[in-house]
Write an enzyme that holds these catalytic residues in place. Structure first.
Site, mmCIF file in Angstrom:
data_model
loop_
_atom_site.group_PDB
_atom_site.id
_atom_site.type_symbol
_atom_site.label_atom_id
_atom_site.label_comp_id
_atom_site.label_asym_id
_atom_site.label_seq_id
_atom_site.Cartn_x
_atom_site.Cartn_y
_atom_site.Cartn_z
ATOM 1 N N HIS A 173 -78.832 -56.082 -34.935
ATOM 2 C CA HIS A 173 -80.180 -55.217 -35.236
ATOM 3 C C HIS A 173 -80.396 -55.053 -36.593
ATOM 4 C CE1 HIS A 173 -82.934 -56.356 -31.183
ATOM 5 N NE2 HIS A 173 -81.216 -56.183 -31.004
ATOM 6 N N ASP A 386 -83.636 -52.997 -45.064
ATOM 7 C CA ASP A 386 -83.879 -53.276 -43.855
ATOM 8 C C ASP A 386 -83.562 -54.849 -42.813
ATOM 9 O OD1 ASP A 386 -85.295 -52.800 -41.788
ATOM 10 O OD2 ASP A 386 -87.748 -52.152 -42.708
#
Length: 478
Positions: A173, A386
């Site tokens: 992730h 991110d």
């Protein structure tokens, strides 16, 4: 006379055809009327996979959140839950240590320096083994197991050793770093071997998959072609492993439905009124994490006030910074820095009626977040690195009238899908300032054109499509 009939022993297979393995279970403990109970976690991963588990006879393996507390398996919300016990010491070494003070900074371009401690690594291996064993015991013959995220990178290979009959997927992730950064990890080969135990390894962006494949070629010597590489086991048998991108998303239709709720719409109006009905409301929503670029955002806004390009009478910034890993030293330092900066800016520019920055160090339920999204004219996402950034997608999904402007860091995975946002290099403070001013003054026609295109992308590529795409690709791997 004692029964001397030989015991054949337990079956090597469990009862569940689909297993999800993550650091945390799919439920959170709550107290209702003085009684401890469980509720389904609100996160996107649970939203995406709970329906799959209900239809596929599934089980979820994870830690239940209380250190040193043994807990039996139980059923909740149509899922069978398999708790993995962690001691307080293991939480400190495996989770706070190796996962979040070694891997997290390393995988986020060493924004903070990673620490390498052998005791942390030993705990990481030990805990990963426990997760693998719990998964192996729960899985039926030929089951599909989907392992989630950086805390459990050794599980795929451990699980394959225990249960070679399983179909194994892994999804990362967070970003996967370039070879030159990944090379710093003392246990780089062991982690790659752990991940390569999967049949399919998913990443947020094509660049992450390419970084991983390059590391596999360099440190494992595996030949690869178009993201598929060949692994050879100790018996000489070959196995093909694929690495590719599957950008994660949100439950966009649920967010859009909340955004049409009259009570939430009214709450959004109330929020603006409580803030003094500013002409422009800027919003930042982040975990308080050094990867999110909060100090850079505050610096840009403070300079806009100093330059008189915005005024406290017309423009307010709301910064929601939910608590995160508060026992880790880097996070304590970041909180002090952020709160000091907010105090300095407010002390300089506040009036008796107006506040420059409303800083909120707490978490809110999704309904309140949607109200904030509706209240805000501009969302500022200025992450330094991110994997995706789902806040950006939530803001877009909530803008059902195709208004609002998204200022988005090009260092987020979301920037590859939301190209109509105002993309910024967070390190370029002047560029961030110019983007904020452009967002404030953008013509409604351009705002609607950009938001309409982004909403189409987010609504068509929701979290259920993400899970369906990954699992379909995983079924094709064997």
């Amino acid at each position: 006379m004692a029964d001397t009939t030989s015991d054949p022993g337990p079956t090597p297979y469990g009862d569940y055809d689909f297993i999800v393995v993550s650091n945390r279970l799919a439920v959170d403990r709550v107290v209702v009327d003085g009684q401890s109970d469980w509720r389904r976690s609100p996160g996107g991963l649970v939203t995406a996979l709970a329906p799959v588990m209900e239809h596929a006879d599934g089980a979820w393996v994870g830690w239940h959140g209380a250190a040193g507390e043994p807990l039996d398996e139980f059923d909740h919300s149509g899922m069978h839950l398999v708790p993995v016990e962690l001691s307080a010491r293991e939480v400190e070494l495996y989770y706070e240590g190796f996962a979040n003070a070694t891997l997290w900074p390393l995988y986020h371009d060493v924004i903070a320096p990673p620490e390498f401690h052998r005791t942390w690594w030993d705990a990481y291996r030990r805990v990963n083994r426990r997760f693998a064993e719990a998964s192996a015991m729960a899985a039926a013959e030929g089951a599909t197991v989907w392992v989630q995220d950086y805390q459990l990178q050794l599980v795929p290979a451990m699980l394959r050793q225990l249960r070679p009959d399983l179909r194994i997927g892994f999804f990362n992730h967070i970003p996967f770093p370039p070879l030159e950064i990944y090379a710093q990890l003392p246990w780089r080969q062991q982690v790659l071997e752990g991940l390569a135990g999967a049949d399919l390894i998913g990443f947020q962006r094509p660049g992450d998959a390419q970084n991983f494949t390059r590391c596999v070629r360099r440190f494992l010597g595996a030949a690869s072609r178009q993201g598929v590489f060949t692994m050879t086991d100790e018996n000489g048998a070959e196995r093909r492993v694929e690495a590719r991108s599957f950008p994660i998303s949100i439950d966009s239709r649920h967010i859009a439905e909340l955004a049409r709720d009259e009570e939430i719409i009214e709450r959004s109006r109330q929020i603006r009124h409580e803030l003094g009905d500013p002409t422009t409301l800027l919003l930042g929503v982040d975990r308080l994490d050094y990867t999110k670029g909060i100090p850079e955002r505050l610096k840009a806004f403070g300079e806009l006030l100093e330059d008189h390009r915005v005024s406290v009478e017309d423009c307010t910034l709301v910064q929601v910074a939910s608590p995160s890993r508060e026992r880790v030293e880097h996070y304590k330092t970041l909180r002090d820095e952020v709160e000091s900066t907010v105090g300095r800016i407010n002390g300089t520019y506040d009036t008796l009626e107006k506040t420059a920055i409303r800083y909120l160090h707490q978490s809110y339920p999704v309904e309140e977040m949607v109200a904030l999204y509706l209240a805000a004219d501009v969302l500022l996402v200025t992450a330094l690195r991110d994997g995706m950034n789902l806040v950006a997608k939530e803001y877009v999904a909530a803008r059902t009238r195709n208004d609002g402007v998204l200022v988005l860091s090009e260092f987020t995975g979301a920037a590859e899908q939301l190209r109509q946002a105002l993309l910024v290099n967070t390190h370029d403070i002047d560029g961030v300032k110019n983007a904020i001013v452009r967002a404030i003054h953008m013509e409604p026609r351009e705002t609607a054109r950009r938001m309409r295109a982004m909403r189409k992308q987010v609504l068509e590529h929701d979290v259920k499509r993400w899970s369906s795409d990954f699992l379909s690709a995983l079924q094709e791997r064997r």
